[in-house]
Scaffold this active site. Structure first.
Site, mmCIF file in Angstrom:
data_model
loop_
_atom_site.group_PDB
_atom_site.id
_atom_site.type_symbol
_atom_site.label_atom_id
_atom_site.label_comp_id
_atom_site.label_asym_id
_atom_site.label_seq_id
_atom_site.Cartn_x
_atom_site.Cartn_y
_atom_site.Cartn_z
ATOM 1 N N ASP A 16 0.832 -1.214 0.000
ATOM 2 C CA ASP A 16 0.000 0.000 0.000
ATOM 3 C C ASP A 16 0.861 1.258 0.000
ATOM 4 O OD1 ASP A 16 -2.163 -1.670 0.133
ATOM 5 O OD2 ASP A 16 -2.568 -1.332 2.265
ATOM 6 N N ASN A 185 -19.812 -6.182 1.680
ATOM 7 C CA ASN A 185 -20.277 -4.937 2.313
ATOM 8 C C ASN A 185 -21.449 -4.378 1.495
ATOM 9 O OD1 ASN A 185 -19.203 -3.565 0.107
ATOM 10 N ND2 ASN A 185 -17.380 -2.874 1.197
ATOM 11 N N LEU A 222 -22.157 -3.516 7.349
ATOM 12 C CA LEU A 222 -22.785 -2.216 7.088
ATOM 13 C C LEU A 222 -22.035 -1.067 7.747
ATOM 14 C CD1 LEU A 222 -26.426 -3.495 7.783
ATOM 15 C CD2 LEU A 222 -25.431 -3.077 5.537
ATOM 16 N N GLY A 223 -20.736 -1.205 7.942
ATOM 17 C CA GLY A 223 -19.938 -0.118 8.525
ATOM 18 C C GLY A 223 -20.470 0.302 9.883
ATOM 19 N N ASP A 250 -9.098 6.101 10.228
ATOM 20 C CA ASP A 250 -8.754 5.522 8.924
ATOM 21 C C ASP A 250 -9.525 4.206 8.764
ATOM 22 O OD1 ASP A 250 -7.576 4.449 6.674
ATOM 23 O OD2 ASP A 250 -5.504 4.701 7.343
ATOM 24 N N THR A 252 -9.365 2.239 6.145
ATOM 25 C CA THR A 252 -8.703 1.293 5.235
ATOM 26 C C THR A 252 -8.417 -0.032 5.952
ATOM 27 O OG1 THR A 252 -7.544 3.231 4.391
ATOM 28 C CG2 THR A 252 -6.879 1.101 3.498
ATOM 29 N N ASP A 256 -11.229 -5.942 6.206
ATOM 30 C CA ASP A 256 -10.311 -7.090 6.303
ATOM 31 C C ASP A 256 -10.105 -7.504 7.764
ATOM 32 O OD1 ASP A 256 -10.051 -6.871 3.564
ATOM 33 O OD2 ASP A 256 -8.312 -5.546 3.718
HETATM 34 O O1 RIB Z 1 -9.032 -3.615 2.023
HETATM 35 C C1 RIB Z 1 -7.922 -2.778 2.029
HETATM 36 C C2 RIB Z 1 -6.915 -3.257 1.046
HETATM 37 O O2 RIB Z 1 -7.450 -3.151 -0.255
HETATM 38 C C3 RIB Z 1 -5.634 -2.459 1.006
HETATM 39 O O3 RIB Z 1 -4.663 -2.948 1.886
HETATM 40 C C4 RIB Z 1 -5.225 -2.521 -0.451
HETATM 41 O O4 RIB Z 1 -4.043 -3.220 -0.648
HETATM 42 C C5 RIB Z 1 -6.404 -3.156 -1.179
HETATM 43 O O5 RIB Z 1 -6.167 -4.454 -1.489
#
Ligand code: RIB
Length: 320
Positions: A16, A185, A222-223, A250, A252, A256
């Site tokens: 990333d 999602n 649903l965040g 954040d 991001t 996951d």
């Molecule tokens: O879900 C987040 C990820 O999506 C990031 O780490 C990026 O690499 C993308 O794959």
């Protein structure tokens, strides 16, 4: 049955490149960012590291490029305690990269170029057969080739979690039918079903449509509204309430963190209901949005305050 691995991921490893910006740029606009960092990401590896940090014995089957990023990523996964025997460095390919903008309100924009991840193929499932037969939970995503992912799902006897991310407009029926748990999602659910998914009740309609399309157990995250799910063969939809977060830093990788945590809790607590596993995974994702970065924002089990036996975790939920 007790296996050597709790969670095996068949999926992506991406580096990333993260720029922090006051707000997300408009089309054609150049913005001054405030900070730039690189981090280890990719939905597959993120989910694997999330599970490893919580205490799962993990392994990943994946591909990296023959560049410095690939070598560094291999080492980083090993340092997280992830088994990397089936992570290959592919000659002549570059490691997958993601360009990520993170705004001050925590929103993000991501563009991925998957590079070596595209070299994951059905043959890798057969090469990893021993690993797959020694794992409780398999986790897959959509950043690696579909034919290989389907082969992995078809050849796995335990509980498989298919996280259909990033969003696609249509996916092969096999992907829906061969996964034990199909998890998306709101955006992914909307694209796959063609329905609007903005409210919890919209999400319920999308979930039932995904069931009609061939899915077994379905979860829609649903965040800040939590998550909904229905078990295979049941039309009863449960809404698992969210964890309140004071300040989002954040988002991001929050999805996951949720998937990796869910895989961990299912693997470690096989007789616990999905409600408690989802509630505990919500808590892990809520912790991750309060820190910057992807993998570096994922908590270790001791930091979560969760009970070792997740069945005793007080979850708030209702039928909808
Ligand atoms: O879900 C987040 C990820 O999506 C990031 O780490 C990026 O690499 C993308 O794959």
């Amino acid at each position: 049955m007790s296996h050597k691995f709790d969670v095996v991921v068949f999926g992506s490893c991406i580096v990333d490149f993260i720029s922090y910006v006051p707000r997300l740029p408009k089309i054609g606009e150049t913005l001054h960012g405030t900070k730039f960092v690189t981090g280890f990401g990719g939905k597959g590896a993120n989910q694997c590291v999330a599970a490893a940090r919580l205490g799962s014995r993990t392994a990943i089957i994946g591909k990296l490029g023959d560049d410095p990023w690939g070598k560094n990523y291999h080492d980083a996964l090993r340092l997280e305690g992830v088994n990397v025997e089936h992570v290959d460095i592919v000659d002549g390919e570059s490691t997958g990269i993601a360009q990520i903008n993170v705004a001050e309100n925590g929103d993000n924009q991501i563009v991925i170029v998957v590079g070596a991840n595209n070299c994951l193929e059905p043959a890798d499932v057969h090469k990893g057969a021993e690993l797959l037969s020694n794992a409780n939970v398999l986790v897959c995503q959509l950043e690696t080739p579909l034919n290989a992912t389907i082969e992995a799902l078809k050849n796995f006897a335990g509980t498989s979690i298919m996280n259909a991310a990033p969003a696609l407009e249509s996916v092969p029926l096999d992907l829906l039918e061969y996964s034990t748990i199909f998890c998306v999602n709101e955006t992914e659910a909307a694209l796959l079903t063609g329905l609007q998914v903005e409210t919890v009740m919209h999400a319920k309609a999308a979930l039932l449509k995904l069931r009609d399309m061939g899915c077994g157990t379905v979860i829609i995250t649903l965040g800040e509204k939590g998550a909904i799910f229905a078990m295979k063969n049941s039309t009863k939809v449960k809404h698992v309430k969210p964890i309140h977060v004071e300040r989002v830093v954040d988002t991001t990788g929050a999805g996951d963190a949720f998937i990796g945590a869910l895989a961990h809790f299912i693997a470690k607590n096989p007789s616990t209901g999905l409600t408690e596993c989802i509630a505990a995974a919500n808590r892990v994702a809520a912790m991750s949005v309060q820190k910057p970065g992807t993998q570096i924002s994922f908590p270790r089990f001791e930091e979560t305050g969760l009970p070792l036996d997740v069945s005793s975790y007080q979850s708030e939920w209702e039928y909808i």
